[in-house]
Design a protein around this motif. Structure first.
Motif, PDB file in Angstrom:
ATOM      1  N   ALA A 221     -10.841  43.071 -16.742  1.00 49.73           N
ATOM      2  CA  ALA A 221      -9.346  43.524 -17.484  1.00 49.73           C
ATOM      3  C   ALA A 221      -9.495  44.977 -17.692  1.00 49.73           C
ATOM      4  O   ALA A 221      -8.344  45.591 -17.204  1.00 49.73           O
ATOM      5  N   GLY A 222     -10.467  45.464 -18.163  1.00 53.96           N
ATOM      6  CA  GLY A 222     -10.703  46.811 -18.496  1.00 53.96           C
ATOM      7  C   GLY A 222     -10.779  47.594 -17.015  1.00 53.96           C
ATOM      8  O   GLY A 222     -10.021  48.856 -16.911  1.00 53.96           O
ATOM      9  N   LEU A 223     -11.587  47.073 -16.229  1.00 53.46           N
ATOM     10  CA  LEU A 223     -11.674  47.887 -14.852  1.00 53.46           C
ATOM     11  C   LEU A 223     -10.302  47.819 -14.034  1.00 53.46           C
ATOM     12  O   LEU A 223      -9.940  48.845 -13.412  1.00 53.46           O
ATOM     13  N   LEU A 224      -9.457  46.549 -14.269  1.00 54.15           N
ATOM     14  CA  LEU A 224      -8.539  46.627 -13.497  1.00 54.15           C
ATOM     15  C   LEU A 224      -7.434  47.355 -14.203  1.00 54.15           C
ATOM     16  O   LEU A 224      -6.638  48.052 -13.346  1.00 54.15           O
ATOM     17  N   ALA A 225      -7.331  47.858 -15.451  1.00 58.91           N
ATOM     18  CA  ALA A 225      -6.453  48.767 -16.283  1.00 58.91           C
ATOM     19  C   ALA A 225      -6.479  50.054 -15.405  1.00 58.91           C
ATOM     20  O   ALA A 225      -5.701  50.772 -15.168  1.00 58.91           O
TER      21      ALA A 225
END
Length: 355
Positions: A221-225
């Motif tokens: 989710a952090g990479l996606l952000a």
């Protein structure tokens, strides 16, 4: 934060309480020059850098009431979703929510620059059965219904003659923290493992026999952000779709024993079972675990069993080519094993599962 009003970026994160929206807000707070508005049906607690709003995206009157707060929005990050029993039933509400918020922001803000749409591999038919892999953004479409496709078609048509642009972000299964989220695989595994341990059982893979050996990938989710904000602000990414994934592949037959070891559990041979069925009676046990271990969240908020059943039933490869984003300038990656362990650590710190 920039003081020049003409350069100020104002992000409206739609679906702010979901796993994608939460992590997107967390990331935006670390970036200079952004003001952040979170929008969700139940709202949230505002903080120094984030103003939380509550509105029903299917109710135009509800949106009209928050219109004054939208007058400077420059970027819409759309990650809202409403679940329905069938693929066809998913289309009307999920398309209507995007249409309604787009119309509301267009009417309120002359500064709108970009609309970011969160999609997924359903665009490629991943939910229907074995599909062509690795999937690429240029792959041909499939027979509808599919709301992700309808949403993108709406943006493509709406954008004609407008000053704003759009991007479509296509993650695999997303890993991160969110409560009451119908699509949270890490939560499924963590709660399933915690209950298995409480019952002194080994950790058995519950999916279809073929699923244990197939290739798949996930999206942190952090990479996606980071990827979402990059695509929304990179001029070369205007009106483009991107697959976003961690960058590595795995099979459950290798990952599952590592997850079991994290929870100090033995592994037994896979046993196909519906988690929706076998976990339906576990709320009393969970309540006793809450009291015993000081857990913070009731069973209903940490249960995503139907999604777990869907993912563990994928007895075919599930992967997409992420090189288009890399060629365009996004080079982040995350090791999926480390992602899982980091999320489980986070769950323990938050009191989601026992320490």
């Amino acid at each position: 934060m920039e003081t020049n009003a003409t350069n100020k970026k104002v992000a409206l994160v739609v679906g702010a309480q979901g796993v994608i929206g939460r992590n997107l807000i967390d990331y935006l707070q670390t970036q200079e020059g952004w003001e952040i508005i979170g929008l969700s049906r139940r709202g949230g607690v505002s903080a120094a850098k984030v103003r939380q709003l509550a509105a029903d995206l299917l109710d135009r009157e509800s949106l009209r009431q928050i219109t004054p707060a939208l007058k400077e929005v420059t970027h819409i990050f759309y990650a809202a979703y409403q679940d329905r029993p069938s693929w066809a039933e998913l289309v009307p509400p999920n398309l209507a929510m995007l249409v309604n918020i787009t119309e509301a922001v267009e009417a309120a803000s002359p500064r709108l620059q970009h609309i970011s749409l969160m999609q997924g591999y359903k665009v490629y038919g991943a939910h229907l059965g074995p599909f062509k892999t690795p999937a690429r953004e240029s792959d041909p479409g499939h027979m509808p219904p599919e709301f992700n496709v309808d949403q993108q078609q709406f943006l493509e048509q709406r954008q004609q003659g407008k000053q704003w642009t759009w991007s479509a972000i296509r993650p695999s299964v997303v890993g991160g923290f969110a409560l009451g989220n119908p699509m949270n695989l890490a939560m499924v595994i963590a709660v399933y493992a915690a209950i298995s341990k409480e019952l002194q059982l080994p950790l058995r893979f519950p999916g279809k026999p073929g699923a244990y050996n197939k290739l798949l990938e996930m999206t942190d989710a952090g990479l996606l952000a980071k990827a979402t904000v990059w695509a929304a602000t990179n001029p070369g990414s205007a009106n483009q779709a991107y697959n976003i994934n961690n960058g590595d592949l795995f099979r459950w037959n290798e990952m599952w024993p590592k997850i079991a070891a994290y929870f100090e559990l033995d592994v037994a041979p896979p046993l196909p079972m519906s988690l929706s069925i076998v976990m339906a009676d576990k709320e009393p046990l969970w309540n006793s675990m809450m009291a015993k271990y000081g857990l913070q969240y009731p069973y209903g908020e940490v249960s995503s069993w139907a999604f777990g059943d869907a993912v563990f039933a994928w007895d075919y490869d599930l992967l997409a080519d992420g090189s288009k984003a890399r060629r365009a300038g996004f080079h982040e990656y995350v090791e999926t094993e480390a992602m899982f362990m980091g999320i489980f650590d986070d769950f323990r710190k938050r009191g989601v599962i026992p320490k």
